[in-house]
Motif scaffolding. Structure first.
Motif, PDB file in Angstrom:
ATOM      1  N   VAL A   1       0.777  -1.213   0.106  1.00 60.15           N
ATOM      2  CA  VAL A   1      -0.138   0.048  -0.055  1.00 60.15           C
ATOM      3  C   VAL A   1       0.835   1.210   0.026  1.00 60.15           C
ATOM      4  O   VAL A   1       0.103   2.271  -0.231  1.00 60.15           O
ATOM      5  N   SER A   2       2.198   1.209   0.219  1.00 59.78           N
ATOM      6  CA  SER A   2       3.071   2.525   0.174  1.00 59.78           C
ATOM      7  C   SER A   2       3.323   2.642  -1.070  1.00 59.78           C
ATOM      8  O   SER A   2       4.185   3.627  -1.367  1.00 59.78           O
ATOM      9  N   SER A   3       2.939   1.876  -2.111  1.00 60.57           N
ATOM     10  CA  SER A   3       3.143   2.279  -3.567  1.00 60.57           C
ATOM     11  C   SER A   3       1.763   2.574  -4.241  1.00 60.57           C
ATOM     12  O   SER A   3       1.082   1.793  -4.489  1.00 60.57           O
ATOM     13  N   PHE A   4       1.889   3.725  -4.824  1.00 52.11           N
ATOM     14  CA  PHE A   4       0.644   4.155  -5.333  1.00 52.11           C
ATOM     15  C   PHE A   4       0.436   3.418  -6.594  1.00 52.11           C
ATOM     16  O   PHE A   4      -0.943   3.191  -6.807  1.00 52.11           O
ATOM     17  N   ASP A   5       1.138   3.208  -7.325  1.00 44.54           N
ATOM     18  CA  ASP A   5       0.792   2.539  -8.620  1.00 44.54           C
ATOM     19  C   ASP A   5       0.341   1.241  -8.327  1.00 44.54           C
ATOM     20  O   ASP A   5      -0.685   0.753  -8.821  1.00 44.54           O
ATOM     21  N   GLN A   6       0.953   0.279  -7.277  1.00 43.27           N
ATOM     22  CA  GLN A   6       0.249  -0.944  -6.805  1.00 43.27           C
ATOM     23  C   GLN A   6      -1.200  -0.673  -6.260  1.00 43.27           C
ATOM     24  O   GLN A   6      -2.043  -1.460  -6.573  1.00 43.27           O
ATOM     25  N   VAL A   7      -1.573   0.116  -5.480  1.00 35.52           N
ATOM     26  CA  VAL A   7      -2.743   0.396  -5.159  1.00 35.52           C
ATOM     27  C   VAL A   7      -3.689   0.570  -6.129  1.00 35.52           C
ATOM     28  O   VAL A   7      -4.932   0.301  -6.200  1.00 35.52           O
ATOM     29  N   GLN A   8      -3.251   1.731  -6.958  1.00 33.84           N
ATOM     30  CA  GLN A   8      -3.991   1.904  -8.250  1.00 33.84           C
ATOM     31  C   GLN A   8      -4.381   0.872  -8.968  1.00 33.84           C
ATOM     32  O   GLN A   8      -5.516   0.738  -9.246  1.00 33.84           O
TER      33      GLN A   8
END
Length: 260
Positions: free
Chosen positions: A65-72
């Motif tokens: 979750v600390s990666s915006f790309d992964q969350v998106q």
């Protein structure tokens, strides 16, 4: 194991029938207990975590979750599959024992990255979906440290104070869209985070893990540590439509710790 409280005549409440719910950090602890209960009440649960899970009833998506790309990417895949997101439990978090001097810059960045940026990224991607739907329920993971300070907990306490204020502000901004945003604030609970924290305290202070646990237990007026299922019970209520006029609330579930 039965995860739902019994109802009269053997009835079981199904508050989340046909609901799509995202739980971050759902592989263990409070996230796992909440996901199990949500699933038992009819929800289609998506668990976003960096640790694989084979929990019955949830759909696992590997996501830091600390990666915006992964969350998106994760939220987009859920929306594509389901066409909606009814509720979000932004639960994923990490802990760090230590004063400011005990905490490295890298450790501080990691705690804030997961506990604050991780929640921001989830809100950033989920709220547009809910706004389009004109409905939704969001629950953020706070802490008793959203209310009070604790020693040797500088960065963790900072992160949970920030989460509390984010919940309040977001609740105001999204109330016109029928989106409720609340923050659950657990006290000491039997989780992996607690186990790690006790180990860190042992190294820093030299106090045995058994003695540290005893001190944590007696700090609560109820003289014990919570179980994840107890926190999950409140989490599910806060995510449900039963609290339809409740938003922007910071809700302690801490054995009385913060009322002292």
């Amino acid at each position: 194991m039965t995860i739902l409280e019994p109802f009269p005549m053997g009835w079981v409440v199904m508050r989340f029938q046909h609901k799509v719910v995202i739980v971050s950090g759902g592989t263990s602890g409070i996230g796992l207990a909440t996901g199990q209960r949500l699933s038992g009440e009819g929800a289609r649960v998506y668990n976003l975590d960096i640790v694989d899970s084979e929990a019955v009833g949830s759909r696992f998506i590997h996501c830091d979750v600390s990666s915006f790309d992964q969350v998106q990417n994760a939220v987009q895949s859920i929306t594509a599959a389901e066409g909606k997101i009814d509720a979000l439990f932004a639960n994923a978090g990490i802990h760090k024992v230590g004063t400011i001097e005990d905490t490295t810059v890298e450790e501080m960045q990691r705690v804030i990255g997961v506990n604050c940026f991780g929640i921001f990224y989830l809100l950033k991607t989920v709220l547009p979906v809910m706004r389009k739907q004109q409905c939704g329920s969001v629950l953020l993971m706070g802490s008793d440290q959203s209310f009070v300070g604790k020693g040797s907990s500088a960065v963790y306490g900072m992160s949970k104070g920030a989460v509390a204020q984010l919940a309040k502000s977001t609740a105001i901004d999204y109330a016109p869209f029928n989106i409720r945003v609340n923050c659950i604030c657990p006290g000491t609970c039997e989780t992996g985070i607690l186990k790690n924290a006790v180990g860190e305290l042992n190294q820093l202070s030299g106090v045995s893990e058994t003695e540290t646990l005893n001190r944590l237990k007696t700090a609560q007026p109820m003289k014990r540590i919570a179980k994840p299922a107890e926190i999950a019970s409140l989490a599910c209520y806060l995510l449900s439509s039963e609290n339809s006029f409740m938003t922007g609330a910071l809700v302690p579930v801490d054995g009385g710790y913060t009322c002292q």
